[in-house]
Design a protein around this motif. Sequence first.
Motif, mmCIF file in Angstrom:
data_model
loop_
_atom_site.group_PDB
_atom_site.id
_atom_site.type_symbol
_atom_site.label_atom_id
_atom_site.label_comp_id
_atom_site.label_asym_id
_atom_site.label_seq_id
_atom_site.Cartn_x
_atom_site.Cartn_y
_atom_site.Cartn_z
ATOM 1 N N THR A 33 1.267 0.793 53.790
ATOM 2 C CA THR A 33 2.586 0.176 53.937
ATOM 3 C C THR A 33 3.421 0.941 54.953
ATOM 4 O O THR A 33 4.098 0.347 55.808
ATOM 5 C CB THR A 33 3.304 0.118 52.580
ATOM 6 O OG1 THR A 33 2.512 -0.628 51.656
ATOM 7 C CG2 THR A 33 4.675 -0.534 52.698
ATOM 8 N N ASN A 34 3.366 2.253 54.893
ATOM 9 C CA ASN A 34 4.096 3.067 55.862
ATOM 10 C C ASN A 34 3.569 2.842 57.277
ATOM 11 O O ASN A 34 4.339 2.742 58.243
ATOM 12 C CB ASN A 34 3.980 4.538 55.482
ATOM 13 C CG ASN A 34 4.887 5.424 56.299
ATOM 14 O OD1 ASN A 34 6.116 5.289 56.255
ATOM 15 N ND2 ASN A 34 4.295 6.340 57.061
ATOM 16 N N TYR A 60 7.445 0.936 48.808
ATOM 17 C CA TYR A 60 8.394 0.457 49.808
ATOM 18 C C TYR A 60 9.350 1.582 50.227
ATOM 19 O O TYR A 60 9.606 1.799 51.427
ATOM 20 C CB TYR A 60 9.203 -0.707 49.256
ATOM 21 C CG TYR A 60 8.532 -2.064 49.322
ATOM 22 C CD1 TYR A 60 8.025 -2.561 50.521
ATOM 23 C CD2 TYR A 60 8.457 -2.878 48.188
ATOM 24 C CE1 TYR A 60 7.438 -3.812 50.592
ATOM 25 C CE2 TYR A 60 7.876 -4.145 48.249
ATOM 26 C CZ TYR A 60 7.371 -4.605 49.448
ATOM 27 O OH TYR A 60 6.794 -5.847 49.520
ATOM 28 N N ARG A 61 9.888 2.299 49.243
ATOM 29 C CA ARG A 61 10.854 3.349 49.560
ATOM 30 C C ARG A 61 10.209 4.462 50.382
ATOM 31 O O ARG A 61 10.855 5.048 51.262
ATOM 32 C CB ARG A 61 11.446 3.919 48.267
ATOM 33 C CG ARG A 61 12.285 2.915 47.480
ATOM 34 C CD ARG A 61 12.965 3.570 46.290
ATOM 35 N NE ARG A 61 13.566 2.565 45.405
ATOM 36 C CZ ARG A 61 13.137 2.286 44.188
ATOM 37 N NH1 ARG A 61 12.099 2.942 43.678
ATOM 38 N NH2 ARG A 61 13.727 1.360 43.459
ATOM 39 N N HIS A 67 15.946 -1.968 50.701
ATOM 40 C CA HIS A 67 16.510 -3.243 50.229
ATOM 41 C C HIS A 67 15.344 -4.092 49.722
ATOM 42 O O HIS A 67 14.662 -4.780 50.470
ATOM 43 C CB HIS A 67 17.260 -3.958 51.349
ATOM 44 C CG HIS A 67 17.806 -5.290 50.939
ATOM 45 N ND1 HIS A 67 18.615 -5.465 49.825
ATOM 46 C CD2 HIS A 67 17.644 -6.530 51.482
ATOM 47 C CE1 HIS A 67 18.924 -6.737 49.712
ATOM 48 N NE2 HIS A 67 18.345 -7.417 50.699
ATOM 49 N N ILE A 68 15.090 -4.016 48.415
ATOM 50 C CA ILE A 68 13.909 -4.627 47.798
ATOM 51 C C ILE A 68 14.374 -5.586 46.720
ATOM 52 O O ILE A 68 15.360 -5.329 46.016
ATOM 53 C CB ILE A 68 13.008 -3.548 47.146
ATOM 54 C CG1 ILE A 68 12.700 -2.439 48.149
ATOM 55 C CG2 ILE A 68 11.730 -4.146 46.593
ATOM 56 C CD1 ILE A 68 12.223 -1.153 47.479
ATOM 57 N N VAL A 69 13.658 -6.694 46.572
ATOM 58 C CA VAL A 69 13.938 -7.603 45.467
ATOM 59 C C VAL A 69 12.671 -7.772 44.640
ATOM 60 O O VAL A 69 11.555 -7.550 45.112
ATOM 61 C CB VAL A 69 14.431 -8.976 45.970
ATOM 62 C CG1 VAL A 69 15.725 -8.818 46.755
ATOM 63 C CG2 VAL A 69 13.362 -9.667 46.807
ATOM 64 N N THR A 70 12.857 -8.158 43.397
ATOM 65 C CA THR A 70 11.743 -8.455 42.496
ATOM 66 C C THR A 70 11.752 -9.942 42.188
ATOM 67 O O THR A 70 12.821 -10.519 41.905
ATOM 68 C CB THR A 70 11.853 -7.648 41.190
ATOM 69 O OG1 THR A 70 11.796 -6.255 41.509
ATOM 70 C CG2 THR A 70 10.718 -7.986 40.241
ATOM 71 N N ALA A 71 10.574 -10.550 42.257
ATOM 72 C CA ALA A 71 10.478 -11.993 42.034
ATOM 73 C C ALA A 71 9.638 -12.275 40.798
ATOM 74 O O ALA A 71 8.495 -11.808 40.693
ATOM 75 C CB ALA A 71 9.856 -12.669 43.248
ATOM 76 N N ASN A 72 10.195 -13.053 39.894
ATOM 77 C CA ASN A 72 9.454 -13.435 38.692
ATOM 78 C C ASN A 72 9.017 -14.886 38.719
ATOM 79 O O ASN A 72 8.487 -15.396 37.733
ATOM 80 C CB ASN A 72 10.278 -13.151 37.429
ATOM 81 C CG ASN A 72 11.604 -13.889 37.421
ATOM 82 O OD1 ASN A 72 11.892 -14.670 38.325
ATOM 83 N ND2 ASN A 72 12.411 -13.629 36.397
ATOM 84 N N THR A 85 12.773 -10.167 53.368
ATOM 85 C CA THR A 85 13.106 -9.114 52.411
ATOM 86 C C THR A 85 11.850 -8.640 51.701
ATOM 87 O O THR A 85 11.102 -9.458 51.152
ATOM 88 C CB THR A 85 14.106 -9.641 51.364
ATOM 89 O OG1 THR A 85 15.264 -10.141 52.027
ATOM 90 C CG2 THR A 85 14.495 -8.536 50.393
ATOM 91 N N PRO A 86 11.580 -7.334 51.687
ATOM 92 C CA PRO A 86 10.422 -6.832 50.936
ATOM 93 C C PRO A 86 10.529 -7.218 49.471
ATOM 94 O O PRO A 86 11.574 -7.023 48.838
ATOM 95 C CB PRO A 86 10.516 -5.311 51.114
ATOM 96 C CG PRO A 86 11.311 -5.111 52.360
ATOM 97 C CD PRO A 86 12.300 -6.246 52.370
ATOM 98 N N VAL A 87 9.450 -7.769 48.924
ATOM 99 C CA VAL A 87 9.517 -8.308 47.574
ATOM 100 C C VAL A 87 8.401 -7.746 46.710
ATOM 101 O O VAL A 87 7.274 -7.553 47.165
ATOM 102 C CB VAL A 87 9.482 -9.865 47.602
ATOM 103 C CG1 VAL A 87 8.223 -10.369 48.270
ATOM 104 C CG2 VAL A 87 9.606 -10.447 46.202
#
Length: 456
Positions: A33-34, A60-61, A67-72, A85-87
Motif C-alpha cells: 500500500t505504501n 492506510y495510515r 482520511h479513511i471511511v468504513t463501508a458496511n 476516498t480510501p475505504v
Amino acid sequence: MIIVDKALKVREQERRPIRVGMIGSGFMGQGLTNQITHSVPGMRMAAIYNRHPERAANVYRYSGLNHIVTANTQVRLDAAIREGTPVIAEDPFTICRSPEIDVVLEVTGSVEFGSRILIDAFEHGKSVVLMNAEVDATVGPILQIYARRNGVILSACDGDEPGVQMNLVRWVEGLGLIPRVIGNVKGLQDPYRNPTTQQGWAERWGQNAAMVTSFADGSKISFEQSIVANATGFKVRSRGMSRGLKYDGSIMDIAKLYDPDEVHALGGIVDYTVGPTGVKVFVLAEHPDPKQRHYLELYKMGEGPLYPFWTPYHLVHFEAPNAIARVVLFGDNVAPPLGGPVVEVCAVAKRDLAAGEILDEYGMYMTYGEAVNTEEMSAGRYLPEGLVEGCRLTRAIAKDQVLTYDDVVLPPGRLADRLRAEQYAHFRNETWLLEHLRATQGSRGEKELLHEMAIV
C-alpha cells in the motif's frame, strides 16, 4: 517492466488509475500500500478488507492516508471509491463485487478463505493477483479453469519467488536456451522450527510468527516451487527436493550439484538450496546450438552444458505492482500452470502426533510441507499441507511421516476440499478424492458432486 512503467504513466496522465481492492492487510499488504501510494503512478489502493478492520486502517495510515471511511454496504463502498476516498470494507465480497474495482489483490495466505474470495471475484468479472502461494499451490490449476470460464485472469505476483523465477525463465528462453533446473535459494532450512523458535525474528521485523515459521521449516518454499513446477511442467527429483542442501560455492559452479543427463532426461526439475549468498533464484539452462555455446563461453558463462543465470534479490512488494499492471493493462499472467498439477505439497509430521489431536495450520507446531510429484501425491492419498488446519487425527503419526487422507477426519463443508477433488477429476480423471468426500461428508453421490462443481 519498461513497458509497464510507461503504460502506468499514461494511466496517470489520463487520470484513470488502476483501482486495487486488497483482501488481507498483513506485513506485505502494508508495504505494498505504501509503495502504490508513493511510488506507482497510475494506480491506487482503493479498498482494503481485513478481518480486524483496525489493521486495515493502520495500513492506510502507514502510507500517510488518514482520511479513511468504513463501508458496511456495497453502495457505501462503491461511492467511497468513486470519490477517491480510501475505504475499509467490512465485507470482503463487496470488494469482489464492486464495479469500481479493477483488480483484486489476495494477500491472506488462507487456502479455504482465499478459494471463496477467488471464486466470487471471478463470478463478478474480476481478475485476481495472488500474494498467496498456498492457495495457488493447492488448488491453483482448477481455479485457473474457473477464471477462464469467466473471462478473467488469476495470476501469481512479481517480486514473490514464483514470479521472480518465471520472469527469469522467460528471459532465459528468450535468449534461445532451454531451462533444465529452476532453483530457489534460502538462508535457513530446519523442518522443526515453530512459532516459539521464530518469535524473536518475527517481532524484529514486524511479521507474523507463523508465516516466518513457514519460511524456516520449508513449507513456503515447497508451495513456491510447486507453482513454478506447474507453470513449466518440471518435477522434483524426489519428495522434499534437496531438503536444504548447503552450498557455499560460486553461482558459476552450482551446476556441479546436478547431473546434466538426469535433468535433461526428466525434462527439467525444480529445486532449492541453502546458499549461495547474493543469489535468490537461479536457472540452469542448456543451449542446443554448438555455435552459440562457443559465444556463451566467450561471454564467460562457462563451458556448459548447464549455464547459470540468476537474480540476486526478490523485492516482493516493490515489484508486486508490476504484476497488477501486467494483468490489467496487458492481460499477461505471471506464472499460469500449463494444465493440471505436476507438483504438490504434502503434509509431514513435525513431531509425534497422537490420535484425536486437531491439526493446526501450516507454519505452526504440528506439520511441515514438502514438495512431491503429483503421481506420488495421488497414489499415496497424501494430505495437502495447505489443508491441514482443523483435521482430526484418527491414528498416531510418527515424526517425519507423511499424513494421508486416511489418517484424518476433514472439517466439514470446505470448498477447497471439493476444489481439490475437482482438480483431480478434471485433469487426471481420478475420482478417489470425490469418493472419499462422499463417503465421509454426506450422502450426495459422485455425479451430484460433479454436476455441482460443473465438471460434467
